[in-house]
Design an enzyme around this catalytic site. Structure first.
Site, mmCIF file in Angstrom:
data_model
loop_
_atom_site.group_PDB
_atom_site.id
_atom_site.type_symbol
_atom_site.label_atom_id
_atom_site.label_comp_id
_atom_site.label_asym_id
_atom_site.label_seq_id
_atom_site.Cartn_x
_atom_site.Cartn_y
_atom_site.Cartn_z
ATOM 1 N N PRO A 262 10.831 9.849 3.670
ATOM 2 C CA PRO A 262 9.624 10.665 3.780
ATOM 3 C C PRO A 262 9.115 11.163 2.434
ATOM 4 O O PRO A 262 9.904 11.505 1.549
ATOM 5 C CB PRO A 262 10.092 11.844 4.639
ATOM 6 N N CYS A 330 -18.253 15.053 -13.479
ATOM 7 C CA CYS A 330 -19.623 14.544 -13.465
ATOM 8 C C CYS A 330 -19.823 13.426 -12.452
ATOM 9 O O CYS A 330 -20.110 12.276 -12.830
ATOM 10 C CB CYS A 330 -19.989 14.067 -14.865
HETATM 11 N N1 LLP Z 1 8.376 4.329 1.779
HETATM 12 C C1 LLP Z 1 7.505 3.426 1.302
HETATM 13 C C2 LLP Z 1 7.952 2.048 1.078
HETATM 14 C C3 LLP Z 1 6.179 3.798 1.045
HETATM 15 O O1 LLP Z 1 5.318 2.891 0.598
HETATM 16 C C4 LLP Z 1 5.779 5.133 1.256
HETATM 17 C C5 LLP Z 1 4.401 5.558 0.969
HETATM 18 C C6 LLP Z 1 6.711 6.046 1.740
HETATM 19 C C7 LLP Z 1 8.001 5.611 1.991
HETATM 20 C C8 LLP Z 1 6.388 7.503 1.981
HETATM 21 O O2 LLP Z 1 5.370 7.692 2.916
HETATM 22 P P1 LLP Z 1 5.029 9.182 3.423
HETATM 23 O O3 LLP Z 1 6.248 9.701 4.120
HETATM 24 O O4 LLP Z 1 4.704 9.989 2.236
HETATM 25 O O5 LLP Z 1 3.882 9.044 4.345
HETATM 26 N N2 LLP Z 1 -1.591 8.246 -1.212
HETATM 27 C C9 LLP Z 1 -1.595 8.222 0.235
HETATM 28 C C10 LLP Z 1 -0.261 7.885 0.793
HETATM 29 C C11 LLP Z 1 0.288 6.584 0.235
HETATM 30 C C12 LLP Z 1 1.657 6.286 0.724
HETATM 31 C C13 LLP Z 1 2.248 5.129 -0.003
HETATM 32 N N3 LLP Z 1 3.535 4.786 0.439
HETATM 33 C C14 LLP Z 1 -2.098 9.565 0.763
HETATM 34 O O6 LLP Z 1 -2.366 10.459 -0.051
HETATM 35 O O7 LLP Z 1 -2.275 9.740 1.961
#
Ligand code: LLP
Length: 402
Positions: A262, A330
């Site tokens: 997570p 900007c």
């Molecule tokens: N494991 C892998 C292989 C991943 O690619 C990611 C996230 C995670 C775990 C963790 O996911 P989480 O638990 O944080 O949802 N910038 C985007 C989120 C991109 C996530 C990329 N990979 C946002 O701000 O919503």
């Protein structure tokens, strides 16, 4: 819980814009996962990409967390901070040979997500211990850009290529010690997690992969961003996850480690961006509250149309009015919120943008040459760490490599 009075105090002490992180809340979320998923061999590998603040990482390290790293830089940071190599999984995609080699030499487990990379690994690193990433064939996420399963994604090996992957791995005597999937970020439906688990477990047979030590089901646990958004019933979901995995282990004939990675779940809610309003102006019917931060410092509303709650810390009881809460960059799209109802905003009020702990600072840039804000970590109720912002001169010195 950090009170609004405390946020104001911190803003007055350290200046704005300011990221404040509540490490106690992050730890509570970390411990929640072990409560929700009562599997004996549960490993939590924090997705460092969500927030790489060193003080937060150190606190997670001390709590026993591992790391999900996606670049050599993230691996280096985790190692420097004292995470043991075996506590780190490296899940880069489209990596170069040189990057792959650098990480293989650290002893970190590398997670391979393409047959192409697997072939190169079999040819050049015979006998290596690796993990294979599969596309779980389930589409979910809070946004099309953050869904990582299904037909449109670049990630993972197809489930239907499991036999081919096994054949390639055998050609280099590779030891496949783990299988991995990540469905997406901000998973909207508990069923998606369970379906992805099913799909990965279906190919994880003893006959095909006889040396498994762990299955890694990625990240994606969602937290509420909107005022009225319900929290997922993670107690019920965790029970289902545990039962499913226990059943799998029984069939497989071995107690495997269950891993999750997570990012948002641990860090999103613990972060707040505090900014100061410096300009109130009108564009005909619209009232614009102009702040001293901008989208390079918190890009999610602009990039994903993401909703972040905003609180008026210094005038919480003001009369509700509609505002475009804008930044200092900007570009017209530089808005934290459009036509948002908020207690009356006056110049010099302090606004708190909530859920700013995940993918905010870490996705930041210095566009328009505004340095990223300072960061404060509150732990056990006290300020445990302060990372000042660069001054304009320091930023320019970096650019000029002075
Ligand atoms: N494991 C892998 C292989 C991943 O690619 C990611 C996230 C995670 C775990 C963790 O996911 P989480 O638990 O944080 O949802 N910038 C985007 C989120 C991109 C996530 C990329 N990979 C946002 O701000 O919503």
């Amino acid at each position: 819980m950090i009170s609004n009075t405390r946020y104001i105090e911190l803003a007055r002490t350290y200046g704005t814009p300011l990221f404040v992180y509540d490490a106690d809340l992050m730890l509570e979320r970390y411990n929640d996962l072990f409560r929700f998923i009562p599997h004996e061999k549960l490993n939590i590998h924090y997705a460092l990409k969500a927030n790489y603040n060193p003080a937060l990482l150190t606190i997670l390290r001390d709590a026993g967390a591992g790391i999900d790293a996606v670049s050599p830089g993230e691996v280096v940071l985790a190692l420097e901070l004292g995470f043991a190599p075996e506590k780190i999984i490296y899940t880069a995609n489209n990596m170069t040979d040189a990057e792959f080699d650098r990480v293989m030499k650290t002893g970190v487990t590398v997670n391979i997500g393409s047959l192409s990379r697997l072939k190169k690994c079999a040819a050049n690193y015979p006998g290596a211990r690796i993990c294979l990433r599969f596309n779980p064939d389930v589409c979910d996420g809070d946004n099309v850009m953050t869904m990582t399963g299904g037909d449109l994604t670049k990630f993972g090996i197809l489930l239907t290529d499991a036999d081919e992957a096994k054949k390639i791995a055998d050609s280099g005597n590779l030891h496949i010690v783990g299988l991995h999937e990540h469905t997406g970020s901000g998973l909207q439906h508990a069923e998606s997690v369970l379906k992805s688990m099913d799909n990965l477990m279906a190919i994880a047979t003893k006959e095909r992969f006889s040396e498994l030590e762990f299955l890694d089901f990625g990240g994606g646990f969602k937290v509420p961003y909107k005022e009225d958004e319900p929290r997922i019933d993670y107690v019920a979901m965790g029970k289902q996850i545990t039962e499913k995995f226990d059943g799998f282990c029984k069939n497989y004939g071995k107690e495997l480690l269950m891993r999750f990675e997570p990012g948002k779940f641990l860090s999103a809610e613990c972060g707040t961006l505090i900014m100061e309003v410096n300009t109130i102006k009108h564009n005909r019917s619209r009232v614009i509250a102009g702040c001293n931060s901008g989208f390079p410092q918190l890009i999610r509303p602009v990039l994903y149309c993401a909703y972040h709650r905003i609180e008026n810390l210094t005038n919480p009881d003001g009369e509700e009015k509609l505002y475009d809460v804008c930044g200092n960059i900007c570009e017209t799209g530089d808005r934290f919120a459009e036509q948002r109802s908020l207690p009356e905003i006056r110049e010099y009020d302090l606004l708190a943008v909530k859920n700013a702990g995940a993918y905010c600072y870490s996705m930041g840039s210095v566009y328009n040459l505004r340095p990223m804000p300072a960061e404060v970590v509150v732990h056990n109720g006290n300020v445990a760490d302060f990372r000042p912002a660069l001054t304009d001169q320091e930023l320019v010195a970096q650019i000029l490599r002075k």
